[in-house]
Design an enzyme around this catalytic site. Structure first.
Site, short mmCIF file in Angstrom:
data_model
loop_
_atom_site.label_atom_id
_atom_site.label_comp_id
_atom_site.label_asym_id
_atom_site.label_seq_id
_atom_site.Cartn_x
_atom_site.Cartn_y
_atom_site.Cartn_z
N ARG A 100 0.84 -1.20 0.00
CA ARG A 100 0.00 0.00 0.00
C ARG A 100 0.88 1.25 0.00
O ARG A 100 1.95 1.27 0.62
CB ARG A 100 -0.85 -0.03 1.27
CG ARG A 100 -1.82 1.11 1.44
CD ARG A 100 -2.99 1.02 0.50
NE ARG A 100 -4.10 1.86 0.89
CZ ARG A 100 -5.08 2.19 0.05
NH1 ARG A 100 -5.07 1.78 -1.20
NH2 ARG A 100 -6.08 2.94 0.46
N THR A 373 -8.67 1.09 -10.11
CA THR A 373 -8.25 -0.08 -9.34
C THR A 373 -8.51 -1.35 -10.17
O THR A 373 -9.28 -1.32 -11.11
CB THR A 373 -9.01 -0.18 -7.99
OG1 THR A 373 -8.80 1.03 -7.31
CG2 THR A 373 -8.57 -1.34 -7.14
N THR A 391 -3.88 -0.71 -7.32
CA THR A 391 -4.66 0.50 -7.57
C THR A 391 -3.82 1.76 -7.76
O THR A 391 -2.68 1.84 -7.29
CB THR A 391 -5.63 0.75 -6.39
OG1 THR A 391 -6.45 1.87 -6.67
CG2 THR A 391 -4.90 0.98 -5.08
N ASN A 393 -6.02 4.32 -7.27
CA ASN A 393 -7.25 4.88 -6.71
C ASN A 393 -8.22 5.22 -7.85
O ASN A 393 -8.74 4.31 -8.46
CB ASN A 393 -7.00 6.07 -5.80
CG ASN A 393 -8.20 6.31 -4.88
OD1 ASN A 393 -9.01 5.41 -4.70
ND2 ASN A 393 -8.33 7.49 -4.31
N ASP A 415 -7.87 8.46 0.16
CA ASP A 415 -8.42 7.39 1.01
C ASP A 415 -8.25 7.70 2.50
O ASP A 415 -8.85 7.03 3.34
CB ASP A 415 -7.76 6.05 0.70
CG ASP A 415 -8.37 5.38 -0.54
OD1 ASP A 415 -9.41 5.87 -1.01
OD2 ASP A 415 -7.81 4.39 -1.01
N SER A 444 -7.82 1.18 3.33
CA SER A 444 -8.31 0.70 2.03
C SER A 444 -9.53 -0.19 2.23
O SER A 444 -9.74 -0.74 3.31
CB SER A 444 -7.20 -0.12 1.37
OG SER A 444 -7.68 -0.77 0.21
N SER A 445 -10.31 -0.33 1.16
CA SER A 445 -11.42 -1.30 1.18
C SER A 445 -11.08 -2.53 0.36
O SER A 445 -11.92 -3.43 0.21
CB SER A 445 -12.68 -0.67 0.58
OG SER A 445 -13.03 0.49 1.26
N GLY A 465 -13.80 0.57 -4.84
CA GLY A 465 -13.73 1.41 -3.64
C GLY A 465 -14.59 0.83 -2.53
O GLY A 465 -14.49 -0.35 -2.18
#
Ligand code: DON
Length: 562
Positions: A100, A373, A391, A393, A415, A444-445, A465
């Site tokens: 990430r 993503t 991603t 985003n 995010d 993050s999701s 997302g």
């Protein structure tokens, strides 16, 4: 009754072996086939090319990631980040590579707020400040060194070829380029590649990216550390700062991936293995399934079943907003959130005949808070697997390319929770746990997930997302209901993310009767005309040995079994 002594030993062995065969983890069965599902047929083919060269699922993941950076830069890219959930068959190890993005050292809690104390519109999305320090190259390097079999240069070769030779513009890509036209037109290294006479290229136009090819070649030759400490790093820092960003050489040199233990849960005999923080995905997924485990969904009418699924999504996403952030910065009650007793308490707040408005759920604190993503799934013939969600985003990230690199900058900083209670680009609210701090990872999701059940295995994940975790939840329930990979990716979706307090649904996801019944329960319903997500699913049925790979019909991807 025990058999006579002379048969006793054989009997004991029989019992032990029968038990062992039954309890045999998926890791020790051999699929004998490999499969890839990704958002692009060219990336799926790149994965296959590397598997055919003797690479394993981890090498294929590197090739797919690199190919997606070339042919699907709306979704991910080297100047972005992601999560790779891995299963290694030789020792059954499940682990998540956390690649990430991180906030640069010069980032600060209020960096996106204007003089009036409110977020400056667009700043966390469309500027170079929106970019977190990229993690994807470090994730790929780790895959190669720790888990792969082939040299990095071999796995990057298909992507380099695609960047040189080009690929044709698809309908989806054309629409997204059209959307980004003005941003692209202003950048002199971007316009010649992505536009034709100032407009989005016609369908089928071949897009060649020589600069990106050179960047990939440099990385193939010198290794991924070049992105963080070599010539490319220098170009990135100079370019980002020229664009108004705050990256430094120290930020890049300091970036490291983290190996994290996945979130593991159990739902009616199936083992759920999913993304831990800094993703909220695994926790929300397991919490929702724990709530649902108190009901026999198969025995309920369809409106009640959907009501309960939505009730569990609402509660899971509420806990996301209140508790979750980067585990290296915040203490989180993870064990409690995924505990069946906690779910039992939440279940007690659910009435079958009415929806509970999100505002009635306790605990949201007004403290300072803290086709885009892409996901791919890979299974190799030995049983190694990767669920990778990567991603930039939003579409093409910030849309800004760092001069001299061909790389789109992510806009992952959005995010973070920029201000208490103020929704981000996905309408998600956060809390202090997800406020900006130097070096911190934004929540993050993304929910790369493995489901191991007596029926078999599913590898799944999606972009979308805030919609992602709900999609993986629906996919899990569908898989456990016996649906095929193709049915799982195609099924119409419903969604609730706590706030806004709206039940969203895709066309055909609810029948008129269900709409009536849910409205009576007190839901505010909203139909989404376009739908959401791009789910990539591989299933492996243990009894028949059948392996299937399916790509969401909402996208343009491809699932292939070899
Ligand atoms: O990490 C996240 O949750 C988001 N940055 C993912 C963005 C995404 O899925 C965009 N897709 N539509």
């Amino acid at each position: 009754m025990m058999p006579a002594p002379r048969y006793r030993i054989a009997f004991i062995w029989f019992v032990v072996l029968a038990f062992a065969a039954n309890a045999l983890p998926a890791a020790e069965r051999l699929p004998g086939k490999s499969a890839v599902a990704s958002a692009s047929p060219l990336a799926t083919a790149a994965g296959h090319e590397i598997l055919a060269k003797g690479g394993n699922a981890f090498d294929a993941a590197v090739a797919i990631t690199a190919a997606l950076a070339v042919v699907y830069p709306t979704g991910s890219g080297l100047a972005g980040g992601g999560f790779y959930l891995l299963h290694r068959a030789s020792d059954g190890r499940d682990v998540m590579i956390d690649a990430r993005e991180k906030a640069p050292a010069a980032a600060s809690r209020d960096m996106f707020l204007g003089p009036d104390g409110n977020p400056v519109p667009g700043l966390s999305l469309n500027s170079a400040l929106a970019a977190g320090i990229a993690g994807e190259p470090a994730g790929m390097e780790h895959l190669v060194k720790e888990y792969g079999r082939l040299p990095l240069a071999v796995s990057l070769a298909p992507a380099i070829r695609l960047a040189h030779e080009g690929f044709p513009v698809s309908p989806h890509l054309r629409a997204v380029i059209e959307y980004k036209r003005e941003v692209f037109a202003k950048q002199k290294e971007v316009a010649p590649i992505w536009l034709r006479k100032g407009a989005a290229p016609a369908l089928g136009t071949v897009i060649r990216q020589p600069q990106l090819a050179r960047t990939l070649e440099t990385l193939a030759k010198h290794g991924m550390r070049d992105f963080y400490e070599g010539a490319i790093a220098r170009r990135l820092v100079a370019g980002v700062r020229k664009l108004g960003g705050i990256w430094t050489a120290e930020d890049l040199a300091a970036y490291r991936i983290v190996e994290r233990a996945p979130i593991v849960g159990d739902y009616r005999g199936a083992r759920i293995i999913s993304a831990p923080p800094p993703s909220s995905g695994g926790i929300v997924l397991v919490e929702a399934l724990n709530i649902l485990s108190g009901y026999d969904l198969a025995q309920l009418d369809s409106a009640t079943r959907k009501h309960l699924i939505i009730a569990s999504m609402r509660r899971g996403h509420r806990d996301r907003a209140v508790w979750l952030g980067d585990p290296d910065f915040v203490e989180m009650p993870v064990a409690e959130l995924i505990h069946p007793y906690y779910a039992a308490g939440l279940r007690a707040s659910i009435r079958l005949d009415r929806a509970m408005p999100s505002a009635e759920l306790p605990g949201i604190l007004p403290a300072p808070q803290g086709p885009q993503t892409t996901h791919f799934s890979v299974l190799d013939a030995e049983g190694n697997r990767v669920a990778g969600t990567i991603t930039l985003n939003f579409l093409f990230g910030s849309g800004l390319v760092v001069p001299g690199t061909g790389l789109f900058l992510n806009n992952e900083m959005d995010d973070f929770s920029k201000k208490a209670g103020v929704p981000n680009g996905f309408q998600l609210v956060g809390n202090a746990a997800n406020e900006i701090a130097p070096g911190k990872r934004m929540l993050s999701s993304m929910t790369p997930t493995f489901i191991e059940s007596p029926r078999g295995l599913m590898i799944a994940g999606s972009p979308g997302g805030s919609y992602i975790t709900g999609m993986v939840l629906l996919a899990t329930l569908d898989f456990l209901d016996g649906r095929s990979a193709a049915e799982i990716v195609a099924a119409p979706r419903i969604h609730h993310q706590y706030l806004p307090d709206v039940l969203q649904y895709e066309r055909d996801a609810l029948t008129p009767n269900e709409i009536e019944s849910l409205t009576k329960r007190g839901y505010t319903l909203r139909e989404s005309k376009r739908g959401w997500g791009n789910l990539q699913v591989i299933t492996w049925d243990y009894a028949s040995g059948r392996v299937d790979a399916a790509s969401d019909p909402r996208g343009e991807g491809e699932g292939q079994v070899y």
